[in-house]
Design a protein around this motif. Structure first.
Motif, mmCIF file in Angstrom:
data_model
loop_
_atom_site.group_PDB
_atom_site.id
_atom_site.type_symbol
_atom_site.label_atom_id
_atom_site.label_comp_id
_atom_site.label_asym_id
_atom_site.label_seq_id
_atom_site.Cartn_x
_atom_site.Cartn_y
_atom_site.Cartn_z
ATOM 1 N N ASP A 1 55.515 46.765 21.595
ATOM 2 C CA ASP A 1 54.125 46.637 22.022
ATOM 3 C C ASP A 1 54.128 46.248 23.500
ATOM 4 O OD1 ASP A 1 51.309 46.198 20.325
ATOM 5 O OD2 ASP A 1 51.328 45.228 22.291
ATOM 6 N N GLN A 2 53.605 47.121 24.345
ATOM 7 C CA GLN A 2 53.648 46.845 25.780
ATOM 8 C C GLN A 2 52.346 47.235 26.445
ATOM 9 O OE1 GLN A 2 57.000 48.540 27.845
ATOM 10 N NE2 GLN A 2 56.437 47.620 29.796
ATOM 11 N N GLU A 3 51.889 46.376 27.367
ATOM 12 C CA GLU A 3 50.688 46.627 28.149
ATOM 13 C C GLU A 3 51.062 46.866 29.603
ATOM 14 O OE1 GLU A 3 48.249 43.175 27.759
ATOM 15 O OE2 GLU A 3 47.718 43.572 25.679
ATOM 16 N N VAL A 4 50.356 47.783 30.252
ATOM 17 C CA VAL A 4 50.520 48.026 31.683
ATOM 18 C C VAL A 4 49.142 48.307 32.284
ATOM 19 C CG1 VAL A 4 52.891 48.919 31.560
ATOM 20 C CG2 VAL A 4 50.961 50.497 31.307
ATOM 21 N N GLY A 5 49.032 48.107 33.577
ATOM 22 C CA GLY A 5 47.774 48.389 34.262
ATOM 23 C C GLY A 5 47.213 47.151 34.933
ATOM 24 N N GLU A 6 45.924 47.198 35.292
ATOM 25 C CA GLU A 6 45.299 46.056 35.935
ATOM 26 C C GLU A 6 45.266 44.857 34.983
ATOM 27 O OE1 GLU A 6 45.245 48.777 38.541
ATOM 28 O OE2 GLU A 6 43.624 49.294 37.163
ATOM 29 N N SER A 7 45.324 43.672 35.547
ATOM 30 C CA SER A 7 45.378 42.447 34.752
ATOM 31 C C SER A 7 44.017 42.110 34.149
ATOM 32 C CB SER A 7 45.835 41.282 35.628
ATOM 33 O OG SER A 7 44.822 40.963 36.577
ATOM 34 N N ARG A 8 44.036 41.201 33.192
ATOM 35 C CA ARG A 8 42.786 40.753 32.574
ATOM 36 C C ARG A 8 41.860 40.090 33.594
ATOM 37 N NH1 ARG A 8 46.210 41.291 28.493
ATOM 38 N NH2 ARG A 8 45.426 41.598 26.365
ATOM 39 N N ARG A 9 42.428 39.405 34.556
ATOM 40 C CA ARG A 9 41.612 38.784 35.609
ATOM 41 C C ARG A 9 40.813 39.841 36.361
ATOM 42 N NH1 ARG A 9 43.829 36.574 41.437
ATOM 43 N NH2 ARG A 9 41.783 36.248 42.387
ATOM 44 N N VAL A 10 41.463 40.954 36.679
ATOM 45 C CA VAL A 10 40.778 42.032 37.405
ATOM 46 C C VAL A 10 39.675 42.636 36.548
ATOM 47 C CG1 VAL A 10 41.076 44.294 38.496
ATOM 48 C CG2 VAL A 10 42.804 42.514 38.815
ATOM 49 N N PHE A 11 39.950 42.845 35.273
ATOM 50 C CA PHE A 11 38.932 43.392 34.376
ATOM 51 C C PHE A 11 37.741 42.440 34.238
ATOM 52 C CE2 PHE A 11 42.008 46.542 33.093
ATOM 53 C CZ PHE A 11 41.248 47.595 32.605
ATOM 54 N N ALA A 12 37.995 41.142 34.279
ATOM 55 C CA ALA A 12 36.935 40.162 34.059
ATOM 56 C C ALA A 12 36.015 39.998 35.261
ATOM 57 C CB ALA A 12 37.552 38.811 33.693
ATOM 58 N N GLU A 13 36.513 40.287 36.454
ATOM 59 C CA GLU A 13 35.696 40.065 37.646
ATOM 60 C C GLU A 13 34.805 41.271 37.938
ATOM 61 O OE1 GLU A 13 38.617 39.390 40.656
ATOM 62 O OE2 GLU A 13 39.004 41.520 41.008
ATOM 63 N N SER A 14 33.819 41.076 38.796
ATOM 64 C CA SER A 14 32.907 42.155 39.160
ATOM 65 C C SER A 14 33.606 43.155 40.067
ATOM 66 C CB SER A 14 31.684 41.603 39.880
ATOM 67 O OG SER A 14 32.056 41.122 41.172
ATOM 68 N N ARG A 15 33.033 44.337 40.141
ATOM 69 C CA ARG A 15 33.566 45.371 41.036
ATOM 70 C C ARG A 15 33.508 44.908 42.489
ATOM 71 N NH1 ARG A 15 34.925 50.531 40.189
ATOM 72 N NH2 ARG A 15 34.816 52.053 41.880
ATOM 73 N N ALA A 16 32.404 44.276 42.853
ATOM 74 C CA ALA A 16 32.253 43.784 44.220
ATOM 75 C C ALA A 16 33.347 42.790 44.572
ATOM 76 C CB ALA A 16 30.876 43.145 44.394
ATOM 77 N N THR A 17 33.710 41.947 43.618
ATOM 78 C CA THR A 17 34.759 40.963 43.860
ATOM 79 C C THR A 17 36.111 41.637 44.062
ATOM 80 O OG1 THR A 17 33.601 39.264 42.595
ATOM 81 C CG2 THR A 17 35.978 38.983 42.874
ATOM 82 N N THR A 18 36.421 42.634 43.250
ATOM 83 C CA THR A 18 37.695 43.347 43.406
ATOM 84 C C THR A 18 37.802 43.976 44.785
ATOM 85 O OG1 THR A 18 37.727 43.854 41.030
ATOM 86 C CG2 THR A 18 39.191 45.136 42.439
#
Length: 248
Positions: free
Chosen positions: A95-112
């Motif tokens: 079982d493996q995850e890759v990609g943007e982190s949960r922190r990035v998903f949780a923040e707004s687009r403007a913040t990223t």
């Protein structure tokens, strides 16, 4: 056959009816069809769109599904448009995850987008195109001959032009180790030392940002970012399912 499920992780920006996937010439919203069965011997890209199937907010994953194996990755080699992460689960418990982190998903687009501009040096901040996309420097005109930053790597090496280094092209095509070292600003002796990467300019600070904001710091920020297993490439036999999270 591999079962794929697409997950809406847009934090309420788009309902399931406005989150679309495209594969094998089919396009569906996840409200209509959240699952699909990806047949063996499939290869290419699966696209994701927000708002409509022709939206400017569109991104993808790359993959090959063999008779008994999945190989695939998320990528930032061309640009960042949507937050993408995927999780592969196999019959043996892998079982493996890759990609943007949960922190990035949780923040707004403007913040990223704001964090990108704050994190990179002047030569890279123009890659942020409003809040539509963040372009890769590999194909950016400003790093090509005649561009403002055509000589970005000039004082560091004469092996290739800045554009060729960032795109692993020209004399660096087919030379993954050398291109990776130049993008990461490391010597051959430091090539396997992740802690040494991107510690000095000139370097590919676009790629650094995506590594800093990825699960296990793995990202595909330039074409040979798989050197020393730094990319989001994931591969395993007898896969059972693939979850793909799509964020805004």
């Amino acid at each position: 056959m591999l079962t794929v499920k697409v997950l809406n992780r847009t934090n309420g920006a788009y309902p399931d009816s406005k989150v679309f996937w495209t594969f094998n010439r089919q396009t569906h919203s996840i409200a209509d069809r959240p699952y699909l069965d990806m047949p063996a011997n499939s290869a290419g890209r699966m696209y994701f769109h927000l708002g409509s199937a022709s939206s400017k907010y569109s991104d993808f994953i790359e993959f090959t599904v063999g008779p008994d194996q999945f190989n695939g990755n998320t990528t930032r080699v061309d640009a960042f448009v949507l937050k993408i992460a995927m999780r592969l689960h196999a019959a043996d418990g892998f079982d493996q995850e890759v990609g943007e982190s949960r922190r990035v998903f949780a923040e707004s687009r403007a913040t990223t987008f704001a964090r990108f501009k704050a994190a990179v040096p002047t030569e890279f901040d123009h890659l942020s195109q409003a809040q539509d996309r963040i372009l890769s420097p590999g194909g950016d005109p400003e790093f090509k001959p005649g561009g403002r930053y055509a000589n970005y790597f000039a004082a560091y090496t004469s092996v290739a032009t800045s554009s060729e280094i960032l795109g692993c092209a020209g004399p660096l095509s087919g030379k993954p180790d050398e291109c990776a070292q130049l993008n990461r600003h490391v010597t051959a002796a430091q090539a396997n030392n992740r802690a040494a990467y991107y510690q000095a300019a000139p370097a590919n600070f676009y790629a650094k940002f995506w590594h800093d904001n990825a699960i296990e710091a793995r990202a595909y920020g330039f074409p040979y970012d798989d050197v020393n297993a730094q990319s989001t490439y994931v591969s395993h036999k007898n896969p059972q399912y693939l979850l793909v999270a799509v964020g805004f």
